[in-house]
Design an enzyme around this catalytic site. Structure first.
Site, PDB file in Angstrom:
ATOM      1  N   ASP A 181       7.040   4.426   4.068  1.00 38.26           N
ATOM      2  CA  ASP A 181       5.958   3.543   5.061  1.00 38.26           C
ATOM      3  C   ASP A 181       4.743   4.304   5.052  1.00 38.26           C
ATOM      4  OD1 ASP A 181       7.509   1.378   4.877  1.00 38.26           O
ATOM      5  OD2 ASP A 181       9.007   2.003   6.615  1.00 38.26           O
ATOM      6  N   ALA A 182       3.480   3.810   5.425  1.00 36.14           N
ATOM      7  CA  ALA A 182       2.206   4.470   5.743  1.00 36.14           C
ATOM      8  C   ALA A 182       2.151   5.081   6.881  1.00 36.14           C
ATOM      9  CB  ALA A 182       1.198   3.326   5.796  1.00 36.14           C
TER      10      ALA A 182
ATOM     11  N   HIS B  43      -2.320   0.865   6.978  1.00 31.75           N
ATOM     12  CA  HIS B  43      -2.690   1.132   5.691  1.00 31.75           C
ATOM     13  C   HIS B  43      -2.983   2.313   5.034  1.00 31.75           C
ATOM     14  CE1 HIS B  43      -4.049  -1.200   2.161  1.00 31.75           C
ATOM     15  NE2 HIS B  43      -5.358  -0.755   2.279  1.00 31.75           N
TER      16      HIS B  43
ATOM     17  N   HIS C 107      -5.973   0.978  -3.774  1.00 32.52           N
ATOM     18  CA  HIS C 107      -5.084   0.531  -2.686  1.00 32.52           C
ATOM     19  C   HIS C 107      -4.473  -0.873  -2.947  1.00 32.52           C
ATOM     20  CE1 HIS C 107      -8.127  -1.391   0.171  1.00 32.52           C
ATOM     21  NE2 HIS C 107      -8.519  -1.409  -1.198  1.00 32.52           N
TER      22      HIS C 107
ATOM     23  N   CYS D 231       0.662  -1.383  -0.080  1.00 31.20           N
ATOM     24  CA  CYS D 231       0.048  -0.135   0.090  1.00 31.20           C
ATOM     25  C   CYS D 231       0.919   1.172  -0.043  1.00 31.20           C
ATOM     26  CB  CYS D 231      -0.858   0.014   1.114  1.00 31.20           C
ATOM     27  SG  CYS D 231      -0.470   0.037   2.718  1.00 31.20           S
ATOM     28  N   SER D 232       1.773   1.325   0.650  1.00 30.31           N
ATOM     29  CA  SER D 232       2.642   2.537   1.083  1.00 30.31           C
ATOM     30  C   SER D 232       3.659   2.512  -0.219  1.00 30.31           C
ATOM     31  CB  SER D 232       3.327   2.640   2.310  1.00 30.31           C
ATOM     32  OG  SER D 232       4.224   1.414   2.605  1.00 30.31           O
TER      33      SER D 232
END
Length: 130
Positions: A45-46, A85, A97, A27-28
């Site tokens: 990173d998220a 997320h 996503h 996701c990230s």
């Protein structure tokens, strides 16, 4: 439009934790790649993206395409929330996503779905996009 176009290029790419390519992406990585392709650098990173100084809060009732939606565990009293997320809002109540939910790949989901509302934390936007 650029961020959505770049994120959409990964649609169907298999989910791979730590991935950042068409062979596998998380996701990230999806968010970082899409923004970078449009000349905007975000952390990898998220949780770091959620705290990025370049992003400003966005009201969930006034989301715009390209806004980032952050999900995770809500804060208990005295504890910080835990972002796990991130997705890119597409408009019309949908977001893109990379997830393991339903099928592990980059996919589009309904933001109003109970599973996502239960873990939604906040939304942020990059001022350069709007």
């Amino acid at each position: 439009a650029c961020v959505l176009r770049e994120a959409d290029r990964h649609r169907g790419t298999p989910y791979l934790w730590g991935g950042r390519s068409t062979y596998g992406i998380d996701c990230s990585g999806l968010v970082a790649n899409a923004f970078l392709a449009c000349g905007l650098r975000l952390p990898r990173d998220a949780d770091q993206q959620a705290a990025a100084p370049a992003l400003v809060p966005a009201a969930p009732a006034a989301l715009q395409p390209g806004d980032l939606l952050f999900f995770g565990q809500r804060a208990r009293p005295g504890a910080p929330e835990r972002v796990t997320h991130v997705g890119v809002y597409r408009g019309e109540g949908r977001f893109l996503h990379a997830t393991t939910a339903d099928h592990p790949e980059v996919q589009e989901s309904a933001f109003a779905a109970e599973r996502w509302q239960r873990v939604f934390l906040h939304a942020r936007r990059h001022p350069a996009l709007h």
